[in-house]
Design an enzyme around this catalytic site. Structure first.
Site, PDB file in Angstrom:
ATOM      1  N   HIS A   1      40.360  32.134  71.555  1.00  0.00           N
ATOM      2  CA  HIS A   1      40.338  32.076  70.094  1.00  0.00           C
ATOM      3  C   HIS A   1      41.486  32.919  69.522  1.00  0.00           C
ATOM      4  CE1 HIS A   1      38.610  31.608  66.134  1.00  0.00           C
ATOM      5  NE2 HIS A   1      38.439  32.905  66.001  1.00  0.00           N
TER       6      HIS A   1
ATOM      7  N   GLN B   1      44.333  33.570  70.984  1.00  0.00           N
ATOM      8  CA  GLN B   1      45.555  32.820  71.261  1.00  0.00           C
ATOM      9  C   GLN B   1      45.726  31.696  70.248  1.00  0.00           C
ATOM     10  OE1 GLN B   1      47.965  33.394  73.403  1.00  0.00           O
ATOM     11  NE2 GLN B   1      49.089  31.513  73.039  1.00  0.00           N
ATOM     12  N   ASP B   2      44.640  31.018  69.916  1.00  0.00           N
ATOM     13  CA  ASP B   2      44.683  29.939  68.931  1.00  0.00           C
ATOM     14  C   ASP B   2      45.131  30.474  67.577  1.00  0.00           C
ATOM     15  OD1 ASP B   2      44.159  27.264  67.933  1.00  0.00           O
ATOM     16  OD2 ASP B   2      42.357  28.110  67.019  1.00  0.00           O
ATOM     17  N   HIS B   3      44.583  31.610  67.173  1.00  0.00           N
ATOM     18  CA  HIS B   3      44.976  32.222  65.907  1.00  0.00           C
ATOM     19  C   HIS B   3      46.455  32.582  65.908  1.00  0.00           C
ATOM     20  CE1 HIS B   3      41.673  33.107  63.040  1.00  0.00           C
ATOM     21  NE2 HIS B   3      40.937  32.729  64.082  1.00  0.00           N
TER      22      HIS B   3
END
Length: 104
Positions: free
Chosen positions: A78, A80-82
């Site tokens: 999560h 990394q996604d942000h």
């Protein structure tokens, strides 16, 4: 490194990336008003926050490259996604702000 430690690192990435995202959006609002000093200030703050998140990512990549076993969990994913979405937002905000500047 234990999974709970990586989760805390993931939370840091989320926090710094989220902070950057907020600064980028506020910078665009200021650009729309023509407040260029405030726009630049917010863009600088966003850049600093994004660099902090990116530094965390780089440290993890280096650890993994050194064959350290990282027990990845959803929170780190999560984070990394942000980070990646904030990096994309940076490019978009720079482009849109340039459009506002060209209008003047």
């Amino acid at each position: 490194m234990e999974k709970k430690d990586l989760a805390m690192i993931g939370f840091e990435m989320v926090a710094y990336s989220g902070e950057a995202r907020s600064f980028y959006i506020e910078a665009l609002r200021e650009a729309k008003k023509g407040n260029w000093n405030k726009t630049e200030e917010l863009m600088d703050k966003a850049k600093n926050s994004l660099l902090k998140a990116h530094d965390i990512q780089t440290q993890l990549l280096a650890r993994e490259a050194d064959d350290e076993n990282l027990d990845l969990g959803y929170i780190l994913v999560h984070g990394q996604d942000h980070l990646m979405s904030s990096m994309l937002l940076k490019d978009m905000m720079e482009f849109l702000i340039d459009i506002y500047k060209d209008r003047e």
